[in-house]
Design a protein around this motif. Structure first.
Motif, PDB file in Angstrom:
ATOM      1  N   LEU A  61      -8.074  -8.443 -35.281  1.00  0.00           N
ATOM      2  CA  LEU A  61      -9.352  -9.115 -35.547  1.00  0.00           C
ATOM      3  C   LEU A  61      -9.442  -9.546 -37.008  1.00  0.00           C
ATOM      4  O   LEU A  61      -9.876 -10.653 -37.311  1.00  0.00           O
ATOM      5  N   ILE A  62      -9.033  -8.653 -37.896  1.00  0.00           N
ATOM      6  CA  ILE A  62      -9.055  -8.983 -39.334  1.00  0.00           C
ATOM      7  C   ILE A  62      -8.150 -10.184 -39.596  1.00  0.00           C
ATOM      8  O   ILE A  62      -8.511 -11.107 -40.319  1.00  0.00           O
ATOM      9  N   GLN A 121     -18.548  -6.896 -40.656  1.00  0.00           N
ATOM     10  CA  GLN A 121     -19.447  -5.830 -40.201  1.00  0.00           C
ATOM     11  C   GLN A 121     -19.172  -5.503 -38.737  1.00  0.00           C
ATOM     12  O   GLN A 121     -19.239  -4.351 -38.328  1.00  0.00           O
ATOM     13  N   LYS A 122     -18.841  -6.518 -37.949  1.00  0.00           N
ATOM     14  CA  LYS A 122     -18.481  -6.296 -36.537  1.00  0.00           C
ATOM     15  C   LYS A 122     -17.247  -5.397 -36.447  1.00  0.00           C
ATOM     16  O   LYS A 122     -17.182  -4.487 -35.622  1.00  0.00           O
ATOM     17  N   LEU A 127     -14.909   0.083 -35.542  1.00  0.00           N
ATOM     18  CA  LEU A 127     -14.194   1.263 -36.045  1.00  0.00           C
ATOM     19  C   LEU A 127     -15.084   2.506 -35.983  1.00  0.00           C
ATOM     20  O   LEU A 127     -14.613   3.597 -35.664  1.00  0.00           O
ATOM     21  N   SER A 128     -16.356   2.347 -36.292  1.00  0.00           N
ATOM     22  CA  SER A 128     -17.273   3.494 -36.214  1.00  0.00           C
ATOM     23  C   SER A 128     -17.342   4.042 -34.805  1.00  0.00           C
ATOM     24  O   SER A 128     -17.425   5.249 -34.597  1.00  0.00           O
ATOM     25  N   GLY A 129     -17.318   3.145 -33.813  1.00  0.00           N
ATOM     26  CA  GLY A 129     -17.368   3.577 -32.419  1.00  0.00           C
ATOM     27  C   GLY A 129     -16.154   4.390 -32.006  1.00  0.00           C
ATOM     28  O   GLY A 129     -16.274   5.390 -31.299  1.00  0.00           O
ATOM     29  N   GLY A 181     -20.768   1.548 -41.189  1.00  0.00           N
ATOM     30  CA  GLY A 181     -19.426   1.029 -41.248  1.00  0.00           C
ATOM     31  C   GLY A 181     -18.807   1.036 -42.613  1.00  0.00           C
ATOM     32  O   GLY A 181     -17.764   0.460 -42.840  1.00  0.00           O
ATOM     33  N   HIS A 182     -19.452   1.713 -43.570  1.00  0.00           N
ATOM     34  CA  HIS A 182     -18.893   1.826 -44.922  1.00  0.00           C
ATOM     35  C   HIS A 182     -18.096   3.118 -45.015  1.00  0.00           C
ATOM     36  O   HIS A 182     -18.359   4.076 -44.303  1.00  0.00           O
ATOM     37  N   GLU A 183     -17.165   3.138 -45.930  1.00  0.00           N
ATOM     38  CA  GLU A 183     -16.362   4.346 -46.129  1.00  0.00           C
ATOM     39  C   GLU A 183     -17.235   5.460 -46.674  1.00  0.00           C
ATOM     40  O   GLU A 183     -18.131   5.246 -47.461  1.00  0.00           O
ATOM     41  N   SER A 184     -16.959   6.678 -46.190  1.00  0.00           N
ATOM     42  CA  SER A 184     -17.710   7.828 -46.705  1.00  0.00           C
ATOM     43  C   SER A 184     -16.776   8.882 -47.239  1.00  0.00           C
ATOM     44  O   SER A 184     -15.614   8.837 -47.052  1.00  0.00           O
TER      45      SER A 184
END
Length: 184
Positions: A61-62, A121-122, A127-129, A181-184
């Protein structure tokens, strides 16, 4: 000159034979236990592998997005694709641990340089999912690895493991994203 009575000799030989059989039995027991633990590690890996297509489809996708990436980001993207193909077709679980960690690190690096646009963001949401599922499987895998690594280090198991070629295994890493969706 007195000869050792036959009864005493038989008792000594029986004790020695019993000791040898006990050591051999214990050795096989340790090896069997470690092989059972390795089977659990392989099983955990296969559960983790089930989530790879969803997680790593974002690589493509990227690549399909009309983004201007730096040379280092392009290099990271190429490495991600190559490592993912290697991981996908490889049957060597223990060698894949390092490859998985490299993939996660490269994905983390690539996400850190992507612009905060709607299209990216999509990708972050996707990735979060998958992260929750993969993180659960990763924890299970790491728990099996932790148990295995402790057992091969224990005295006297370590003597059997050294002779049998068992080695400590690395843990799986996962770079986390928060709910946005941001790195933590």
């Amino acid at each position: 000159m007195s000869a050792t009575p036959p009864k005493k000799l038989h008792i000594v030989l029986a004790c020695i034979a019993g000791l040898v059989l006990s050591v051999v039995g214990w050795t096989f027991s340790v090896k069997h236990s470690l092989h059972t633990q390795l089977d659990a590690i392989h099983g955990s890996w296969h559960h983790l592998e089930d989530h790879f297509p969803d997680r790593y489809s974002v690589i493509f996708l990227i690549e399909s997005l009309p983004l201007t990436l730096s040379d280092s980001a392009k290099t990271t993207l190429v490495r991600l694709k190559t490592n993912y193909d290697t991981l996908r077709y490889s049957q060597k679980t223990l060698e894949n641990i390092g490859l998985f960690n490299q993939l996660e690190q490269d994905l983390h690096v690539l996400l850190s340089v992507l612009p905060q646009a709607a299209a990216t963001q999509k990708i972050r949401n996707r990735l979060s999912g998958t992260q929750i599922q993969i993180n659960f499987e990763r924890r299970q895998f790491n728990e099996h690895v932790r148990f295995f690594n402790r057992n091969i280090q224990k005295f006297p198991n370590r003597y059997v493991t050294q002779l049998s070629g068992f080695i400590t295994l690395p843990y799986l890493e996962l770079f986390l994203l928060d709910e946005k969706g941001h790195e933590s």
